[in-house]
Design a protein around this motif. Structure first.
Motif, PDB file in Angstrom:
ATOM      1  N   LYS A   4     -12.171  24.858 -23.457  1.00  0.00           N
ATOM      2  CA  LYS A   4     -12.649  26.242 -23.662  1.00  0.00           C
ATOM      3  C   LYS A   4     -13.881  26.262 -24.556  1.00  0.00           C
ATOM      4  CE  LYS A   4      -8.230  28.614 -23.040  1.00  0.00           C
ATOM      5  NZ  LYS A   4      -7.039  29.071 -23.760  1.00  0.00           N
ATOM      6  N   GLU A   5     -13.838  25.464 -25.609  1.00  0.00           N
ATOM      7  CA  GLU A   5     -14.963  25.400 -26.550  1.00  0.00           C
ATOM      8  C   GLU A   5     -16.233  24.894 -25.851  1.00  0.00           C
ATOM      9  OE1 GLU A   5     -16.237  22.565 -30.234  1.00  0.00           O
ATOM     10  OE2 GLU A   5     -14.085  22.919 -29.997  1.00  0.00           O
ATOM     11  N   LEU A   6     -16.086  23.849 -25.045  1.00  0.00           N
ATOM     12  CA  LEU A   6     -17.238  23.280 -24.323  1.00  0.00           C
ATOM     13  C   LEU A   6     -17.790  24.264 -23.292  1.00  0.00           C
ATOM     14  CD1 LEU A   6     -15.954  19.622 -23.808  1.00  0.00           C
ATOM     15  CD2 LEU A   6     -17.921  20.296 -25.192  1.00  0.00           C
ATOM     16  N   ARG A   7     -16.895  24.934 -22.573  1.00  0.00           N
ATOM     17  CA  ARG A   7     -17.333  25.913 -21.572  1.00  0.00           C
ATOM     18  C   ARG A   7     -18.121  27.049 -22.233  1.00  0.00           C
ATOM     19  NH1 ARG A   7     -12.363  24.703 -18.592  1.00  0.00           N
ATOM     20  NH2 ARG A   7     -13.002  23.860 -16.566  1.00  0.00           N
ATOM     21  N   ARG A   8     -17.603  27.504 -23.357  1.00  0.00           N
ATOM     22  CA  ARG A   8     -18.251  28.617 -24.075  1.00  0.00           C
ATOM     23  C   ARG A   8     -19.640  28.222 -24.584  1.00  0.00           C
ATOM     24  NH1 ARG A   8     -18.557  29.585 -29.251  1.00  0.00           N
ATOM     25  NH2 ARG A   8     -16.982  28.013 -29.788  1.00  0.00           N
ATOM     26  N   LYS A  67       0.843  -1.209   0.000  1.00  0.00           N
ATOM     27  CA  LYS A  67       0.000   0.000   0.000  1.00  0.00           C
ATOM     28  C   LYS A  67       0.876   1.257   0.000  1.00  0.00           C
ATOM     29  CE  LYS A  67      -4.294  -1.688   1.989  1.00  0.00           C
ATOM     30  NZ  LYS A  67      -5.322  -1.532   3.038  1.00  0.00           N
ATOM     31  N   LYS A  68       2.009   1.183   0.689  1.00  0.00           N
ATOM     32  CA  LYS A  68       2.913   2.334   0.758  1.00  0.00           C
ATOM     33  C   LYS A  68       3.454   2.713  -0.622  1.00  0.00           C
ATOM     34  CE  LYS A  68       6.837   4.249   3.302  1.00  0.00           C
ATOM     35  NZ  LYS A  68       6.154   5.548   3.462  1.00  0.00           N
ATOM     36  N   SER A  69       3.663   1.726  -1.478  1.00  0.00           N
ATOM     37  CA  SER A  69       4.232   2.004  -2.807  1.00  0.00           C
ATOM     38  C   SER A  69       3.288   2.823  -3.690  1.00  0.00           C
ATOM     39  CB  SER A  69       4.601   0.693  -3.517  1.00  0.00           C
ATOM     40  OG  SER A  69       3.454  -0.093  -3.768  1.00  0.00           O
ATOM     41  N   PHE A  70       2.011   2.906  -3.309  1.00  0.00           N
ATOM     42  CA  PHE A  70       1.053   3.714  -4.074  1.00  0.00           C
ATOM     43  C   PHE A  70       1.230   5.212  -3.815  1.00  0.00           C
ATOM     44  CE2 PHE A  70      -0.932  -0.373  -4.476  1.00  0.00           C
ATOM     45  CZ  PHE A  70      -1.647  -0.319  -5.660  1.00  0.00           C
ATOM     46  N   GLU A  71       2.065   5.556  -2.852  1.00  0.00           N
ATOM     47  CA  GLU A  71       2.270   6.977  -2.531  1.00  0.00           C
ATOM     48  C   GLU A  71       2.884   7.753  -3.704  1.00  0.00           C
ATOM     49  OE1 GLU A  71       4.505   7.093   1.106  1.00  0.00           O
ATOM     50  OE2 GLU A  71       2.863   6.222   2.289  1.00  0.00           O
ATOM     51  N   THR A  72       3.516   7.052  -4.627  1.00  0.00           N
ATOM     52  CA  THR A  72       4.121   7.731  -5.787  1.00  0.00           C
ATOM     53  C   THR A  72       3.119   7.933  -6.938  1.00  0.00           C
ATOM     54  OG1 THR A  72       4.883   5.627  -6.721  1.00  0.00           O
ATOM     55  CG2 THR A  72       6.414   6.792  -5.275  1.00  0.00           C
ATOM     56  N   THR A  73       1.882   7.425  -6.752  1.00  0.00           N
ATOM     57  CA  THR A  73       0.866   7.577  -7.805  1.00  0.00           C
ATOM     58  C   THR A  73       0.554   9.051  -8.033  1.00  0.00           C
ATOM     59  OG1 THR A  73      -0.136   5.464  -7.197  1.00  0.00           O
ATOM     60  CG2 THR A  73      -1.491   6.957  -8.502  1.00  0.00           C
ATOM     61  N   PRO A  74       0.639   9.528  -9.277  1.00  0.00           N
ATOM     62  CA  PRO A  74       0.344  10.944  -9.539  1.00  0.00           C
ATOM     63  C   PRO A  74      -1.124  11.266  -9.253  1.00  0.00           C
ATOM     64  CG  PRO A  74       1.335   9.857 -11.469  1.00  0.00           C
ATOM     65  CD  PRO A  74       0.969   8.789 -10.509  1.00  0.00           C
ATOM     66  N   LYS A  75      -1.377  12.488  -8.809  1.00  0.00           N
ATOM     67  CA  LYS A  75      -2.754  12.923  -8.564  1.00  0.00           C
ATOM     68  C   LYS A  75      -3.533  12.951  -9.875  1.00  0.00           C
ATOM     69  CE  LYS A  75      -5.247  16.408  -5.906  1.00  0.00           C
ATOM     70  NZ  LYS A  75      -5.162  17.675  -5.164  1.00  0.00           N
ATOM     71  N   LYS A  76      -2.855  13.303 -10.972  1.00  0.00           N
ATOM     72  CA  LYS A  76      -3.450  13.220 -12.311  1.00  0.00           C
ATOM     73  C   LYS A  76      -2.361  12.858 -13.307  1.00  0.00           C
ATOM     74  CE  LYS A  76      -4.462  17.089 -14.540  1.00  0.00           C
ATOM     75  NZ  LYS A  76      -5.126  18.367 -14.883  1.00  0.00           N
ATOM     76  N   TYR A  77      -2.699  12.018 -14.273  1.00  0.00           N
ATOM     77  CA  TYR A  77      -1.685  11.621 -15.260  1.00  0.00           C
ATOM     78  C   TYR A  77      -2.265  11.530 -16.672  1.00  0.00           C
ATOM     79  CZ  TYR A  77      -3.710   7.060 -14.097  1.00  0.00           C
ATOM     80  OH  TYR A  77      -4.581   6.019 -13.872  1.00  0.00           O
ATOM     81  N   LEU A  78      -3.467  12.072 -16.835  1.00  0.00           N
ATOM     82  CA  LEU A  78      -4.023  12.288 -18.168  1.00  0.00           C
ATOM     83  C   LEU A  78      -4.351  13.774 -18.266  1.00  0.00           C
ATOM     84  CD1 LEU A  78      -6.556   9.307 -18.616  1.00  0.00           C
ATOM     85  CD2 LEU A  78      -4.182   9.410 -19.377  1.00  0.00           C
ATOM     86  N   ILE A  79      -4.017  14.403 -19.385  1.00  0.00           N
ATOM     87  CA  ILE A  79      -4.299  15.834 -19.562  1.00  0.00           C
ATOM     88  C   ILE A  79      -5.130  16.024 -20.829  1.00  0.00           C
ATOM     89  CG2 ILE A  79      -3.301  18.112 -19.984  1.00  0.00           C
ATOM     90  CD1 ILE A  79      -0.950  17.341 -18.248  1.00  0.00           C
ATOM     91  N   SER A  80      -6.280  16.662 -20.664  1.00  0.00           N
ATOM     92  CA  SER A  80      -7.182  16.875 -21.803  1.00  0.00           C
ATOM     93  C   SER A  80      -6.776  18.118 -22.589  1.00  0.00           C
ATOM     94  CB  SER A  80      -8.628  16.998 -21.317  1.00  0.00           C
ATOM     95  OG  SER A  80      -8.762  18.148 -20.513  1.00  0.00           O
ATOM     96  N   SER A  81      -7.410  18.306 -23.729  1.00  0.00           N
ATOM     97  CA  SER A  81      -7.130  19.448 -24.600  1.00  0.00           C
ATOM     98  C   SER A  81      -7.732  20.727 -24.012  1.00  0.00           C
ATOM     99  CB  SER A  81      -7.710  19.190 -25.995  1.00  0.00           C
ATOM    100  OG  SER A  81      -7.849  20.397 -26.711  1.00  0.00           O
ATOM    101  N   SER A  82      -6.900  21.713 -23.730  1.00  0.00           N
ATOM    102  CA  SER A  82      -7.398  22.975 -23.163  1.00  0.00           C
ATOM    103  C   SER A  82      -8.289  23.706 -24.168  1.00  0.00           C
ATOM    104  CB  SER A  82      -6.241  23.870 -22.723  1.00  0.00           C
ATOM    105  OG  SER A  82      -5.354  24.090 -23.797  1.00  0.00           O
ATOM    106  N   LEU A  83      -7.996  23.546 -25.463  1.00  0.00           N
ATOM    107  CA  LEU A  83      -8.816  24.174 -26.504  1.00  0.00           C
ATOM    108  C   LEU A  83     -10.230  23.591 -26.515  1.00  0.00           C
ATOM    109  CD1 LEU A  83      -6.356  24.457 -29.549  1.00  0.00           C
ATOM    110  CD2 LEU A  83      -7.383  26.333 -28.261  1.00  0.00           C
TER     111      LEU A  83
END
Length: 346
Positions: free
Chosen positions: A183-187, A164-180
């Protein structure tokens, strides 16, 4: 089969006894070892669990070893090219991809063969963290030939997630979506200030329909007038939404611009426009967790091993919170608990 039935009922020790009896009766029946491994992983006994999990590649099982066994990687530093290949469904590709950042120092060069719907989401992240010795390619029928050693992505756990301790290195997020795309969806769709919640209530897994929840059961959540609810469901869902609107006057907004099954890029951007995701255990849960989104997962009592037993937080996804049935088939405690938690944040 008796072991599987007992496992589904949550009688894990009795299930293991039956798997071992089956193996005594037929030492070649290695599925018993695989089935026991899933229970060990669910219990957090990773050392024993990962060892047995390798039997998913035994000759009679569904999963097949994609490359030759003599080139299997053994976990030691490789002064050459390590090929990591995706296996099973897209949810498995996503959850196991959480270990890839730890792999950076294990090989001179890494090739990742992954579901093509995830390529850009991973590439953006690797670029951001300067993970320069990895090349991401789509998983195709044609095999890769320019590598020295290979490993299935789900087999990384035996080297990188031993406790369980070895999971401490798991990134909080490791997929990044398209900012463009965001923005389009928000608009186009998200111009008011209401709290926005993504909802997903079904799985396409025909054998595990008990994971599904009826939208009407979620009325205590969906009737919250301070929130806008956004559909993240894939597959057939129009009837569910129409019924909810006609009978209860509740509108869950479906974004027709995005195919929630095939357009994972678009779905990821949509999830990132939201404040919260509430979902059953399915690929949407994995995607939202990997995006680092605040995610509440509604689990059956006999949930898959990924979520472990009796845990309220996910080891794999630091931003995911788990809401578990107390009795098989009874969603009431889950719904009530989510309702109370929702009141605290809105």
């Amino acid at each position: 089969n008796l072991g599987n039935a007992l496992g589904e009922l949550g009688k894990l020790d009795e299930a293991v006894d039956n798997y071992r009896k089956a193996l005594k009766l037929n030492p070649e029946y290695k599925e018993s070892i695989l089935n026991e491994s899933l229970i060990r992983l669910a219990q957090g006994n990773f050392e024993m669990g990962w060892k047995g999990y390798e039997f998913r590649f035994y000759k009679n099982t569904v999963t097949q070893l994609r490359y030759k066994v003599d080139k299997l990687w053994n976990g030691n530093y490789l002064d050459g090219t390590l090929l990591v290949w995706g296996e099973q469904g897209i949810g498995d590709h996503i959850i196991f991809a959480s270990m890839l950042t730890d792999l950076k120092k294990y090989a001179k060069n890494i090739i990742l063969e992954i579901d093509k719907r995830l390529i850009n989401l991973l590439k953006r992240y690797f670029k951001k963290i300067n993970f320069s010795n990895i090349k991401v390619i789509g998983l195709e029928r044609k095999l890769v030939d320019n590598f020295d050693k290979h490993i299935a992505i789900g087999s990384l756990g035996q080297y990188l997630r031993k406790s369980k301790k070895s999971f401490e290195t798991t990134p909080k997020k490791y997929l990044i979506s398209s900012s463009l795309k965001e923005k389009e969806l928000r608009r186009k769709f998200f111009t008011n200030k209401k709290f926005k919640i993504g909802i997903c209530w079904k799985t396409l897994n025909k054998k595990q329909q008990y994971r599904n929840i009826n939208l009407e059961q979620m009325l205590p959540i969906l009737s919250n007038s301070n929130c806008d609810f956004i559909n993240l469901q894939f597959g057939e869902f129009d009837e569910d939404l129409q019924h909810l609107k006609l009978e209860h006057g509740i509108n869950i907004q479906a974004i027709k611009d995005i195919d929630n099954y095939n357009d994972i890029e678009g779905l990821a951007a949509l999830i990132n426009c939201l404040d919260l995701v509430i979902t059953i255990q399915n690929s949407t849960a994995h995607l939202a967790g990997a995006l680092g989104k605040n995610t509440w997962i509604m689990l059956t009592k006999n949930a898959r091993w990924h979520w472990l037993t009796n845990e309220k937080k996910s080891l794999w996804y630091p931003t995911a919170k788990l809401f578990r049935q107390e009795k098989i088939g009874d969603w009431n405690t889950v719904i009530n608990s989510i309702g109370m938690n929702l009141k605290k944040i809105i």
